[in-house]
Design an enzyme around this catalytic site. Structure first.
Site, PDB file in Angstrom:
ATOM      1  N   ASP A 360       1.047  -1.023   0.158  1.00 27.64           N
ATOM      2  CA  ASP A 360       0.125   0.153  -0.339  1.00 27.64           C
ATOM      3  C   ASP A 360       0.810   1.408   0.065  1.00 27.64           C
ATOM      4  O   ASP A 360       1.694   1.161   1.365  1.00 27.64           O
ATOM      5  CB  ASP A 360      -0.850  -0.251   0.973  1.00 27.64           C
ATOM      6  CG  ASP A 360      -1.638   0.501   1.342  1.00 27.64           C
ATOM      7  OD1 ASP A 360      -1.691   2.081   0.888  1.00 27.64           O
ATOM      8  OD2 ASP A 360      -3.239   1.117   1.627  1.00 27.64           O
ATOM      9  N   HIS A 391      -3.629   0.556  -2.697  1.00 26.07           N
ATOM     10  CA  HIS A 391      -4.227   1.674  -1.891  1.00 26.07           C
ATOM     11  C   HIS A 391      -5.587   1.066  -2.977  1.00 26.07           C
ATOM     12  O   HIS A 391      -6.223   2.095  -3.580  1.00 26.07           O
ATOM     13  CB  HIS A 391      -3.585   2.712  -1.696  1.00 26.07           C
ATOM     14  CG  HIS A 391      -4.841   3.154  -0.417  1.00 26.07           C
ATOM     15  ND1 HIS A 391      -5.227   3.205   0.613  1.00 26.07           N
ATOM     16  CD2 HIS A 391      -6.001   4.335  -0.633  1.00 26.07           C
ATOM     17  CE1 HIS A 391      -5.659   3.897   1.340  1.00 26.07           C
ATOM     18  NE2 HIS A 391      -6.382   4.611   0.465  1.00 26.07           N
TER      19      HIS A 391
END
Length: 467
Positions: A360, A391
């Site tokens: 992420d 993300h």
């Protein structure tokens, strides 16, 4: 697309291209300010570790790998065993993205900047709050070309409350989740905060990052409209702070059966203070300024709009908007005392699944930004950690939906089946107790019968299903 939206999309696309080429966009060594870190797993070869699943393995209570290289991190319990069995059978975890789409920045930016397409048909309702402010509820009413499935056999269709990110942007993944949920028999409804996504700002007050007061009134209204339907909730990215704050403050009175957070920001204060990679920082900051520029005149009496729109970071923007107010200024510490999403996490009485990825680029490395002690100690919280996904991305080949959507809806289905099975066990125990009570009137009850009855594992809403 409005002119400002086009400018934002072009800027994010340019920054994404630079981010793919710039090594400093990746933050292998970033540590959240004040965050409790786990033992160092080494950063010389992060991609090799993530690819092999070593990071997820070090954080996990479960040593058996799940399909797709994912890991489930949680405290052992009956519900955890049920979810683990379901995840092992899940087809959604088995199919990964194509090689060119596996990069974290492509996963993230495709989710944020690609056009949303036709999207679902929405029926908007405005809800006037007790302080005369307005929030919006977008009920997803169509289309449903492939027909709807039944998700709650023998009962009413469940309501799915969807909370977008804290910036108010309605992304293609949120709309894709709503369409998939509609096909699976849910009634999806999207919650929009004050001034977000076309909701008028009729009072000079915006919703702080983790203040659930507006969401409480919205849930009360949803319960009024569908009093007997189960209610599930799912949030995206930074919008998870609002959902977790609500679950913590309301506890067992939240009316929510189950919740899921996709790429949640859990250490919110540290996240603001450490800052994002510059491409994402400036992209999200520009989106915030564009969204609030239309309310500049209305906000002049409460905040210093000059300083607000000159902010150079998300922290500075948040501080100028909610801390340095003209009527009631507060400190940064006080602000997070009231808005930290985990401030009342021990009071949460609803199973929560958090879906995160090791790569992420917005939240950062999981060993520095995820409070793993929460998942190890609290039987209500489950962390599904994947190797790839970016993300809020978790993309697969078109036209397949994001695999996080499939897993989320499967998780809600598994919760429903688990609770139904436990209720059947509860009813069996009651019938057995009634039968034994009847025999007591005709003679003495033997101790071995009492012992066998007391050993039955019974589900109740007082946390016994986390035994």
């Amino acid at each position: 697309m409005p002119p400002w939206g086009a400018v934002l999309a072009l800027l994010l696309a340019a920054l994404a291209l630079l981010g793919l080429l710039a090594p400093w966009l990746r933050r292998p060594g970033r540590r959240a300010v004040g965050a409790k870190t786990l033992p160092d797993v080494g950063h010389q070869d992060d991609e090799a570790e993530v690819e092999g699943g070593d990071l997820a393995g070090q954080l996990s209570h479960w040593r058996e790998p799940l399909p797709g290289g994912c890991r489930l991190i949680c405290k052992p319990s009956a519900l955890a065993q049920c979810l683990l069995r379901a995840l092992r059978r899940s087809a959604a975890l088995e199919s990964g993205p194509r090689s060119w789409l596996s990069g974290p920045h492509l996963q993230t930016l495709c989710h944020f900047i690609l056009p949303v397409g036709p999207g679902p048909e929405l029926a908007r309702e405005y809800l006037q709050l007790t302080d005369d402010g307005l929030v919006a509820l977008d009920w997803v009413v169509g289309p449903c070309s492939r027909g709807r499935r039944v998700t709650n056999a023998g009962g009413l269709p469940a309501v799915l409350l969807v909370i977008p990110n804290a910036w108010g942007r309605l992304t293609r993944n949120v709309l894709g989740l709503c369409l998939l949920a509609l096909e699976r028999g849910y009634y999806p409804v999207i919650f929009h905060r004050r001034g977000h996504h076309g909701c008028p700002l009729i009072s000079p007050r915006l919703q702080p990052f983790g203040d659930p007061s507006d969401l409480k009134e919205a849930v009360t209204y949803i319960r009024f409209r569908h009093p007997a339907a189960p209610l599930f909730a799912v949030s995206e990215g930074s919008g998870s702070a609002l959902l977790l704050s609500y679950l913590g403050e309301c506890g067992s009175s939240s009316y929510v059966t189950g919740a899921a957070c996709i790429s949640p920001v859990l250490r919110c204060r540290e996240w603001f203070e450490a800052g994002l990679p510059w491409a994402y920082e400036w992209g999200f900051l520009l989106q915030q300024k564009i969204a609030l520029s239309r309310y500049a005149t209305a906000l002049e009496d409460t905040v210093d709009t000059g300083k607000l729109f000159q902010s150079r970071s998300l922290r500075e923007f948040e501080e100028n908007l909610f801390c340095h107010t003209k009527s009631f200024p507060i400190s940064w510490d006080t602000y997070w005392d009231h808005n930290d999403p985990l401030r009342d996490v021990d009071e949460a009485a609803v199973p929560v699944l958090c879906i995160c990825s090791c790569d992420d680029p917005v939240c950062g490395p999981p060993d520095h930004t995820l409070p793993t002690e929460l998942f190890h100690s609290n039987p209500y919280f489950f962390l599904l950690l994947s190797r790839h996904g970016g993300h809020c991305g978790f993309l697969r080949e078109e036209p397949l939906p994001a695999w996080s959507h499939e897993v989320t809806l499967e998780y809600f289905r598994d919760l429903t089946e688990f609770f139904r099975a436990e209720e059947r066990m509860k009813g069996l125990s009651r019938r057995r107790a009634s039968f034994l009570g009847g025999r007591r009137r005709w003679g003495n009850l033997q101790k071995r019968e009492i012992s066998s009855s007391s050993n039955l594992e019974i589900f109740s809403w007082k946390r016994s299903y986390t035994r």
